[in-house]
Structures are given as structure tokens and as C-alpha cells.
Design a protein around this motif. Structure first.
Motif, short mmCIF file in Angstrom:
data_model
loop_
_atom_site.label_atom_id
_atom_site.label_comp_id
_atom_site.label_asym_id
_atom_site.label_seq_id
_atom_site.Cartn_x
_atom_site.Cartn_y
_atom_site.Cartn_z
N PRO A 251 0.85 -1.19 0.00
CA PRO A 251 0.00 0.00 0.00
C PRO A 251 0.88 1.25 0.00
N THR A 256 -1.12 2.55 6.02
CA THR A 256 -1.69 1.35 5.39
C THR A 256 -0.65 0.23 5.29
N GLN A 257 0.62 0.58 5.13
CA GLN A 257 1.66 -0.45 5.11
C GLN A 257 1.75 -1.14 6.47
#
Length: 326
Positions: A251, A256-257
Motif C-alpha cells: 500500500p 496502510t503499510q
């Protein structure tokens, strides 16, 4: 651009001069497909409980499947027959109660199908035998490759080998222990040196090599790097591009990662290639790529450049790590 790469978790010291413009793909091609690669096997040095002859076989067989760490093969050998040392029926001859035989515990039908699809390299016997360690270990590498290891899905590959989630957990945990033994024991691992990269697998190697090659580029908010028309990178732009170079899609943002995982359990040693995050789970604001030796490479902030720096520092809000390359 880094000038020396060391893929230590393959139990092979790889000294590769990376010429400008060669790129990561060229490096990995040299590692797994180039006949001129200089390799110095380290199996003569004790690695955990693995016998030197089996260690060499695991190391030699792993490149049958690009992306397969040799430590996974070794962990299966450990789980199945303690690297051929078990005295139970079906190891050196005969079969166990399930019909499996040999050091990697193949069913006769499965071994035959693998050999039919993948001719085994020299070093075994003729015809190939599931009781011959060389034949069995090479066949295991091909079988894992056919079941997901080539795509990097080691869990699926090991599950296909033995349909038991507890077995999969045991094998992957053992592989991690072997990796830690190679990279430096139970503490944080790797040298943190872009000129002698240490990595537990090819994907981590490729990601680190890419990131190290971007040192000196400026921080740019939303930056995705010169290949995408930007001057530099922001933190997650760098990690996204690094893992894209390794064939892994992340991502785009640090937040989001972090939530994409897979998470490195708290207290477990970090490995080179892990992503390290800062903030809180509700609001992650920074990410770096762990190099080993307590260092990461990151795009820190406005007015700074991509560089190596300690991943822990006074007053940090370190939130944890993920391991995209497994």
C-alpha cells in the motif's frame, strides 16, 4: 549504488560487483541464474544443528526455486527426520505408517511425479531415489516451488507439503531460528551496511539494494522517485518503490503499510528488510526499511535526504515492524 551484497540467509556468501545501471533484476539474475557468480559456501562452519553435508544440499537445492530460502528446506528436513538422523522406520529404507520414506519423507507417488516434472540435477543416484539425500532435497525444493514458494507464498507451499497448520507454524518458526543463527544469533541482526548488504531472502535483498541506491535523493512530500517523475521520495514512497523492485506490492502510505502486515511479533529480533514504523496503530506517520545493526534507511523529513540512521532514538514513538519479505 552498493558494491557488495551478502545474501547470508542462503548460507552462501555472495560477493557481487554491481556495475552502475545493472539494476536489481541483474543482481538477482546473477545470484540465481548466472554461472559466473562467485559463491563461498559457509556450511563448513556449524549452523545450529544442521550437519554440514545436509547444509550444503539445502544451499545447493534452494536455487531450484527462486524465492525459496534454503532455511525453509532445512526446517522441513529438521521436522521430518532431524536432517536424516532419525532412526525411525522409513528414513533410510522402508516406509513409515503413512507410506512416506527418505530424509524428506516423500510418498513414492509424490516423489515420482516431481521427478517426472523436474529432472533432478547431478549428485544423486540413477534412477533418482527418495532415500538419497540429494535427490530428496532437490525434489522437495521443486515441490515447494510448484505449490507457491516461487510466488513467495511460503505458508501455502509448506501447507501443501503437509496439510497441518501446526506443522507449517513449526517449520516457519524453525526456519526463522536458522536465519537468526546465520545473521547473528538472537539479537538484532545484519550489519546495516549498504556496501555489504545482509538479507534473509532474495526479496529483502532486492528491496534493500534499491533503497540503498537512492541515498542522497531529497525528501519530497508525496514523492515516488525519479523513475516516476519526482525529484525524490517521502518515507512510504521509498519503501513502496523498494519493495516494488523486489516484486512485492505495498500500500502507498505508512499507515496502510503498517496495517497490511504481516507484523513482526513484539520481542522477536528484526531482520534486514523489515519495515519499521512510528506513531500509534491509529495514526502511523513514518516508516523506514531496516538494514540491520540497529540502522534503517529512510526518507526522514523536509530538508533532508534519503539516508541511513538509527531506527531507535531518544523520544521516538516506535510502533513496531512488519515483514513483507518472508
Amino acid at each position: 549504488m552498493p558494491t557488495k551484497l551478502v545474501l547470508t540467509a542462503a548460507a552462501v556468501l555472495l560477493l557481487i560487483v554491481v556495475l552502475p545501471g545493472a539494476g536489481v533484476a541483474g543482481v538477482l539474475s546473477a545470484i540465481f541464474g548466472g554461472s559466473d557468480t562467485i559463491t563461498l559456501a559457509k556450511c563448513s562452519t556449524p549452523i545450529a544443528d544442521i550437519p554440514p553435508d545436509y547444509c550444503q544440499l539445502y544451499v545447493t537445492a534452494a536455487p531450484d526455486c527462486p524465492g525459496l530460502p534454503w532455511t525453509v528446506l532445512a526446517a522441513i528436513g529438521k521436522a521430518e527426520t532431524d536432517h536424516g538422523r532419525s532412526t525411525l522406520p522409513g528414513v533410510r529404507d522402508g516406509e513409515n505408517s503413512a507410506g512416506a520414506g527418505g530424509p524428506m519423507q516423500f510418498l513414492a507417488s509424490t516423489f515420482a511425479s516431481v521427478v517426472a516434472a523436474h529432472p533432478l540435477p547431478p549428485g544423486g543416484v540413477s534412477p533418482p531415489s527418495r532415500y538419497n539425500p540429494s535427490d530428496a532435497i532437490h525434489a522437495a525444493a521443486f515441490l515447494l516451488c510448484d505449490n507457491g514458494a516461487r510466488q513467495g507464498d511460503l505458508r501455502a507451499a509448506v501447507f501443501a507439503y503437509n496439510h497441518d497448520d501446526r506443522y507449517v507454524d513449526k517449520v516457519l518458526a524453525q526456519a526463522a531460528l536458522y536465519t537468526q543463527a546465520i545473521l547473528g544469533g538472537t539479537g538484532e541482526t545484519g550489519a546495516g551496511d549498504c556496501d555489504a548488504i545482509q538479507a534473509p531472502n532474495p526479496a529483502a535483498l532486492a528491496a534493500i539494494n534499491y533503497a540503498c541506491g537512492q541515498r542522497g535523493l531529497p525528501y519530497e512530500w508525496g514523492g515516488n522517485g525519479p523513475s516516476r517523475g519526482d525529484t525524490g521520495f517521502d518515507c512510504s514512497g521509498l519503501t513502496t518503490a523498494a519493495y516494488a523492485a523486489a516484486g512485492i506490492t505495498l500500500p502507498r502510505t505508512a499507515h496502510t503499510q503498517f496495517h497490511a502486515g504481516p507484523r513482526v511479533p513484539d520481542g522477536q529480533p528484526l531482520l534486514p528488510g523489515d519495515l519499521v514504523f512510528y506513531g500509534t496503530p491509529a495514526k502511523i506517520h513514518h516508516v523506514g526499511l531496516y538494514l540491520g545493526g540497529g540502522l534503517m534507511i529512510d526518507a526522514p523529513d523536509f530538508g533532508q535526504v534519503v539516508k541511513n540512521e538509527p531506527y531507535r532514538y531518544n523520544g521516538d514513538d516506535y510502533a513496531g515492524a512488519t515483514r513483507p519479505a518472508r
